[in-house]
Design an enzyme around this catalytic site. Structure first.
Site, PDB file in Angstrom:
ATOM      1  N   HIS A 122      46.572  -8.588  -8.469  1.00  0.00           N
ATOM      2  CA  HIS A 122      46.137  -8.117  -7.151  1.00  0.00           C
ATOM      3  C   HIS A 122      45.339  -9.254  -6.494  1.00  0.00           C
ATOM      4  O   HIS A 122      44.685 -10.027  -7.192  1.00  0.00           O
ATOM      5  CB  HIS A 122      45.240  -6.887  -7.366  1.00  0.00           C
ATOM      6  CG  HIS A 122      44.822  -6.170  -6.120  1.00  0.00           C
ATOM      7  ND1 HIS A 122      43.779  -6.594  -5.330  1.00  0.00           N
ATOM      8  CD2 HIS A 122      45.285  -5.035  -5.539  1.00  0.00           C
ATOM      9  CE1 HIS A 122      43.625  -5.756  -4.322  1.00  0.00           C
ATOM     10  NE2 HIS A 122      44.523  -4.790  -4.417  1.00  0.00           N
ATOM     11  N   ASP A 199      40.993  -6.721 -15.250  1.00  0.00           N
ATOM     12  CA  ASP A 199      40.961  -5.980 -13.992  1.00  0.00           C
ATOM     13  C   ASP A 199      41.494  -4.582 -14.308  1.00  0.00           C
ATOM     14  O   ASP A 199      42.705  -4.385 -14.444  1.00  0.00           O
ATOM     15  CB  ASP A 199      41.836  -6.698 -12.962  1.00  0.00           C
ATOM     16  CG  ASP A 199      42.018  -5.872 -11.687  1.00  0.00           C
ATOM     17  OD1 ASP A 199      41.609  -4.691 -11.669  1.00  0.00           O
ATOM     18  OD2 ASP A 199      42.576  -6.405 -10.716  1.00  0.00           O
ATOM     19  N   GLN A 202      43.618  -0.294 -12.133  1.00  0.00           N
ATOM     20  CA  GLN A 202      44.733   0.644 -12.301  1.00  0.00           C
ATOM     21  C   GLN A 202      44.867   1.120 -13.741  1.00  0.00           C
ATOM     22  O   GLN A 202      45.802   1.838 -14.075  1.00  0.00           O
ATOM     23  CB  GLN A 202      46.052  -0.012 -11.865  1.00  0.00           C
ATOM     24  CG  GLN A 202      46.090  -0.451 -10.420  1.00  0.00           C
ATOM     25  CD  GLN A 202      46.139   0.726  -9.446  1.00  0.00           C
ATOM     26  OE1 GLN A 202      46.409   1.863  -9.831  1.00  0.00           O
ATOM     27  NE2 GLN A 202      45.837   0.447  -8.182  1.00  0.00           N
ATOM     28  N   LYS A 225      39.368   5.038  -7.379  1.00  0.00           N
ATOM     29  CA  LYS A 225      40.704   5.240  -7.961  1.00  0.00           C
ATOM     30  C   LYS A 225      40.633   6.174  -9.166  1.00  0.00           C
ATOM     31  O   LYS A 225      41.648   6.547  -9.746  1.00  0.00           O
ATOM     32  CB  LYS A 225      41.295   3.895  -8.384  1.00  0.00           C
ATOM     33  CG  LYS A 225      41.523   2.969  -7.192  1.00  0.00           C
ATOM     34  CD  LYS A 225      42.296   1.729  -7.581  1.00  0.00           C
ATOM     35  CE  LYS A 225      42.108   0.633  -6.573  1.00  0.00           C
ATOM     36  NZ  LYS A 225      43.210   0.500  -5.617  1.00  0.00           N
ATOM     37  N   CYS A 363      48.928  -5.840  -1.788  1.00  0.00           N
ATOM     38  CA  CYS A 363      47.939  -6.875  -2.116  1.00  0.00           C
ATOM     39  C   CYS A 363      48.370  -7.661  -3.346  1.00  0.00           C
ATOM     40  O   CYS A 363      47.538  -8.012  -4.197  1.00  0.00           O
ATOM     41  CB  CYS A 363      46.550  -6.278  -2.339  1.00  0.00           C
ATOM     42  SG  CYS A 363      45.866  -5.508  -0.885  1.00  0.00           S
TER      43      CYS A 363
HETATM   44  C1  LIG Z   1      44.998  -4.042  -9.801  1.00  0.00           C
HETATM   45  C2  LIG Z   1      43.934  -3.933  -8.755  1.00  0.00           C
HETATM   46  N1  LIG Z   1      42.902  -4.782  -8.777  1.00  0.00           N
HETATM   47  C3  LIG Z   1      41.907  -4.720  -7.870  1.00  0.00           C
HETATM   48  C4  LIG Z   1      41.912  -3.781  -6.868  1.00  0.00           C
HETATM   49  C5  LIG Z   1      40.784  -3.786  -5.882  1.00  0.00           C
HETATM   50  O1  LIG Z   1      40.019  -2.628  -5.971  1.00  0.00           O
HETATM   51  P1  LIG Z   1      38.953  -2.300  -4.838  1.00  0.00           P
HETATM   52  O2  LIG Z   1      39.674  -2.370  -3.535  1.00  0.00           O
HETATM   53  O3  LIG Z   1      38.504  -0.918  -5.157  1.00  0.00           O
HETATM   54  O4  LIG Z   1      37.869  -3.311  -4.939  1.00  0.00           O
HETATM   55  C6  LIG Z   1      42.982  -2.865  -6.808  1.00  0.00           C
HETATM   56  C7  LIG Z   1      43.046  -1.809  -5.776  1.00  0.00           C
HETATM   57  O5  LIG Z   1      43.335  -1.984  -4.643  1.00  0.00           O
HETATM   58  C8  LIG Z   1      44.005  -2.948  -7.769  1.00  0.00           C
HETATM   59  O6  LIG Z   1      45.036  -2.107  -7.729  1.00  0.00           O
END
Ligand SMILES: Cc1ncc(COP(=O)(O)O)c(C=O)c1O
Ligand SMILES: Cc1ncc(COP(=O)(O)O)c(C=O)c1O
Lengths: 406, 159, 406, 159
Positions: A122, A199, A202, A225, A363
């Site tokens: 991401h 990370d 998910q 999430k 993203c």
């Molecule tokens: C794999 C992954 N990493 C990071 C994020 C970023 O999370 P957040 O937007 O809650 O900071 C997301 C969600 O959008 C994600 O799916």
């Protein structure tokens, strides 16, 4: 087995209509809906025990502080941390990763050092490292993704070296659903003395995460999430790293003593929690953890896997629909394209059937590029989804093909 | 939520996805590069990653030819296709006025006198009921502006 | 004139007892209580329009995005910004200042440059600059505070020079209540081409702030002190600075295009809003602004000033009580000590009278040191406080003296 | 909220602020520097900024003398005063056991056998009903531990 219909009733936002149709929410990977228990926990804070934390001797402040630190304990147990001081409250996964990039980065990473990430990350697990590399002269190394959507583990092993100062890798791909074999990756990295950041944005909601069993050095996730509130997330870090790392943001609550000559910092976790934290959302996140534990990860896993299987079969009946990737293990989300229909158009048409899916690059532009795609449609499943939800999705997809095939 | 009531039925979709729009999206006009282009610009819709390159051949402040390349949804492709159809032969000033009129069409509730000059573009009027899709319809137009300004940086549809 | 008793009814947390006594909340400067309208706005988000923002084409996402950006407009109007793109959502004042230190700092500040702050700053407006100076070799210059608790303006003028790259100063001292003449300070700084950041944490709730009229370059504040939710705050910045500054955190939502070769960033405000924002708290903050505007700043000012006057007179009747500072203009808060009784002991005893005050160094250790104090007791007033609240406070102080004079 | 019920009355305060405690806070024993000290340490309570320096004179693993300086509330000053009274003449091991017993006293609900060894310290038992004040009562004790460990860095009462 879990009773998704009963669970759905706990989530007020799901009991509504969109465009005159019952809402079918298949966008939980972007953000999950909230059970009433989480909403109640937030309201309870503001209606009763509200005050700033860690600063006062009066009753409200003491109660607020006690609840706040009790929430830290709850969350610590939720991920199996050894010590609740290893739980740092942040805004979300993105901030957690930036904190590590900034603080661990400043502490440990210099010119020509290497940081390994993967092609399926991401943007939140790419850009902080790009910025760090720009500032330090370190080098970003990328683990390629195979056609099936798995990490290329042979390539990964070759990338590991004594120059590698960090592996930052996603637990689960938000774009195509790959569950990475993180325990094995961590073990391999540790053989080279490489610390590992996971990370978990998910990963945290689909299976029990035990950070001690995984032996990861950092694990980052977002409350929103995990059926929790917005504005709150967690960076788990091993004590040894957190204690060695310099502070991130400066301000109230993270100090020991301040003078213009010399300022000393608080112990962990407070060293990394400058300023007034999101007190209400911490309570909400704690309620979310309790809610999930009540449902139980075993039941969640069983339910979501069965539903993923059902959805996969159902989608494959739609002509010209292509599911992206076929990874060894997949979280309950499917990314797909339908020939001649752009994902955005699918999204709009499905919305009129009451179905909320995500469309776009998720993203994860580099992964999209790897598959030669600009956008996909993504249906993600959660504890409250049912087979009927999938049926409505599939029906909507047929409708979309009808519109484009006039 | 009032603005959603009028599109409560699935059939409203056909207002957005009219046959002409589907046609243009599947068989866009002036699709491809334009080797003799005097102006060009790149447009990006960061929401979905769609990109578009617009080429113009301008002589004496008149757009003699136009073409586009890229990848986008039905709305953005049809909009780009209709844009090229509409601006070829127009002066730069006329093209700018057309942009204004088009922008009005898909973002404001009321009809204006300028709607008359829009011609075929009027079929995109349905987009205004889909706020999330307005950017798809305007990508080509923002790119046109960038090309006329001779921007080196890609333009985005962000506010 | 404002009807504080009626207003109090809007705040559910105030209608409770502590130690069997009606709660008297005099700790709003640490964090204000929330009106039901704010709580309702948060609940509404989670019960109805909840989705992630800026990423989807489905109805919930579109509604969530629309509400989110409408809130930005509301807040923009609340502080008189020229353009809502100048409103950056952050966790709070602390993060806002860290953002500027990090991003403006990296862009504009180098070795031997000077940054001016004052002796009365909150730690959140000290430590970020200390950290920046450590990293860049810039020098921190301190405006001294006079005995009365005012800024020494002559000294300030002498500190301004062509080496000065920023003035970062508080609107209102949270520790002793001084209202600084920020409009004049800004004008003076601008004569030297020095941009100015105002720490508005304690300023935003007591008077109408008009950033264009002030002509400040940055204005930072927290939602939770403005009767809004925790987890949300605002950095206002002039477009010209925000556009020139490099990004702060990297991640989702702040990009234009991402590739491993080259990543480009979104326009403001999104460039500075990496990751999922605190969607619910943004709605709550917008509701708080509307609530305050309904009460009206004129009425607020009149009410709070009258109450401050009453409180000052009342406290002066307590023997051996000393009010700290006597600034030219004071916000409705009083810091005091009582001879032979430590602030902490006062805090505990008052708590038993139902009175919540703050005790300690108020995250302003350098100012405490300047007055030769380790701790003070602080009573801070808000729209919901009444003269009766002050009477209960004073009664409690007499009780405390009784306990210590046995 | 149950834990607040028992202190619902203002009079409960007198359990915390007993005359002996007020006395010790206003006339602390062993207050001042200890020039012959063999060990010393600094303690800080970051919540309120209170600081305390504890001096020990240790010979053959026995605390021959103790003194403290600093600035704190009634609870922390009385606690430091009582601490010096209690540890002078005790062996290091005895002092450590005393710390354990004291910590039990003010953080746990149940009484233990170890309470017997506490002597005068028992009058601080009331602190356990004031969670926000426990750190005040333990500051001197944490500083004692730091002094025995010969820490160079100030110790804090933070968890
Ligand atoms: C794999 C992954 N990493 C990071 C994020 C970023 O999370 P957040 O937007 O809650 O900071 C997301 C969600 O959008 C994600 O799916
Ligand atoms: C003057 C001042 N600045 C900054 C802050 C920090 O605000 P926050 O803790 O909301 O980040 C505060 C509040 O504690 C304050 O009073």
């Amino acid at each position: 087995m879990l009773d998704a219909k009963a669970i759905k009733k706990d989530f007020p936002a799901l009991n509504q209509q969109v465009h005159g149709k019952d809402l079918v929410y298949l966008d939980s990977a972007a953000s999950a809906q909230k059970p009433q228990a989480v909403i109640d926990a937030i309201v309870e804070v503001y209606r009763k025990d509200y005050s700033n934390v860690h600063r006062g001797v009066h009753t409200l402040s003491e109660r607020a502080t006690r609840h706040f630190e009790a929430a830290r304990e709850t969350i610590s147990r939720f991920i199996g941390a050894q010590d609740s001081r290893e739980i740092i409250f942040v805004r979300g996964t993105t901030e957690a990763i930036n904190l590590v990039a900034h603080s661990y980065g400043r502490h440990c990473i210099k010119k020509d050092d290497e940081i390994i990430i993967s092609e399926m990350e991401h943007h939140s697990n790419i850009i902080p490292w790009q910025l760090l590399c720009e500032q330090t002269g370190a080098i970003l190394r990328i683990i390629p993704v195979t056609n099936s959507g798995d990490l290329d583990e042979t390539a990964f092993k070759k990338l590991c070296s004594s120059r590698t100062k960090l592996l930052a890798i996603t637990h689960v791909s938000n774009a195509i659903g790959t569950i990475n074999p993180i325990k094995a990756l961590i073990a391999e990295a540790h053989r080279h003395n490489i610390p590992v950041l996971i990370d978990g944005a998910q990963g945290i909601m689909h299976q029990r995460v035990d950070v001690q069993d995984l032996d990861c050095d950092f694990y980052a996730f977002s409350g929103h999430k995990l059926y929790g509130p917005t504005g709150i997330g967690v960076l788990y870090g091993k004590t040894k790293w957190l204690e060695a790392m310099p502070p991130y943001q400066g301000g109230g609550e993270m100090i020991n003593q301040v003078s213009f000559e010399k300022t000393t910092y608080a112990n962990i976790p407070h060293k990394f929690e400058a300023g007034t934290p999101d007190i209400a959302s911490v309570a909400g996140l704690s309620a979310a953890c309790n809610y999930i534990q009540q449902v139980g990860f075993e039941a969640i896993h069983q339910h979501e896997n069965a539903l993923l299987h059902y959805a996969t079969e159902a989608l494959m009946t739609v002509p010209e629909l292509r599911i992206i990737g076929n990874p060894t293990e997949r979280a309950p989300l499917l990314s797909f394209t339908v020939e001649h229909i752009h994902a955005h158009d699918l999204g709009t048409i499905l919305d009129h059937a009451g179905v909320a899916i995500r469309t776009g690059h998720h993203c994860a532009m580099p992964l999209m590029k790897r598959y030669g795609l600009a956008a996909t449609a993504r249906a993600s499943l959660a504890i409250y989804n049912t087979q009927h939800d999938i049926d409505v999705l599939v029906e909507g997809l047929h409708k979309a093909r009808g519109i484009f095939k006039r | 939520m009032n603005d959603y009531q009028h599109s409560d039925s699935f059939d409203n979709l056909f207002e957005l996805y009219q046959e002409v729009i589907i046609d243009h999206s599947q068989h866009p006009h002036h699709f491809g590069a334009l080797p003799q282009a005097t102006h060009h610009a790149e447009g990006v819709n960061p929401l979905c990653g769609d990109t578009l390159t617009l080429y113009l051949k301008i002589e004496n402040a008149v757009i003699r030819d136009a073409a586009f390349q890229g990848h986008g949804c039905a709305i953005s492709t049809a909009s780009a296709s209709l844009l090229t159809d509409s601006i070829i032969g127009k002066s730069i000033d006329e093209a700018k006025r057309l942009f204004e009129a088009f922008h009005q069409l898909i973002t404001s509730e009321k009809e204006t006198a300028a709607d008359n000059m829009l011609g075929k573009l009027i079929i995109l009027a349905g987009v205004k009921n889909y706020p999330a899709r307005v950017k798809c319809a305007t990508l080509a137009w923002h790119t046109l502006q960038a090309a006329l300004r001779q921007d080196a940086q890609p333009v985005t549809t962000e506010a």
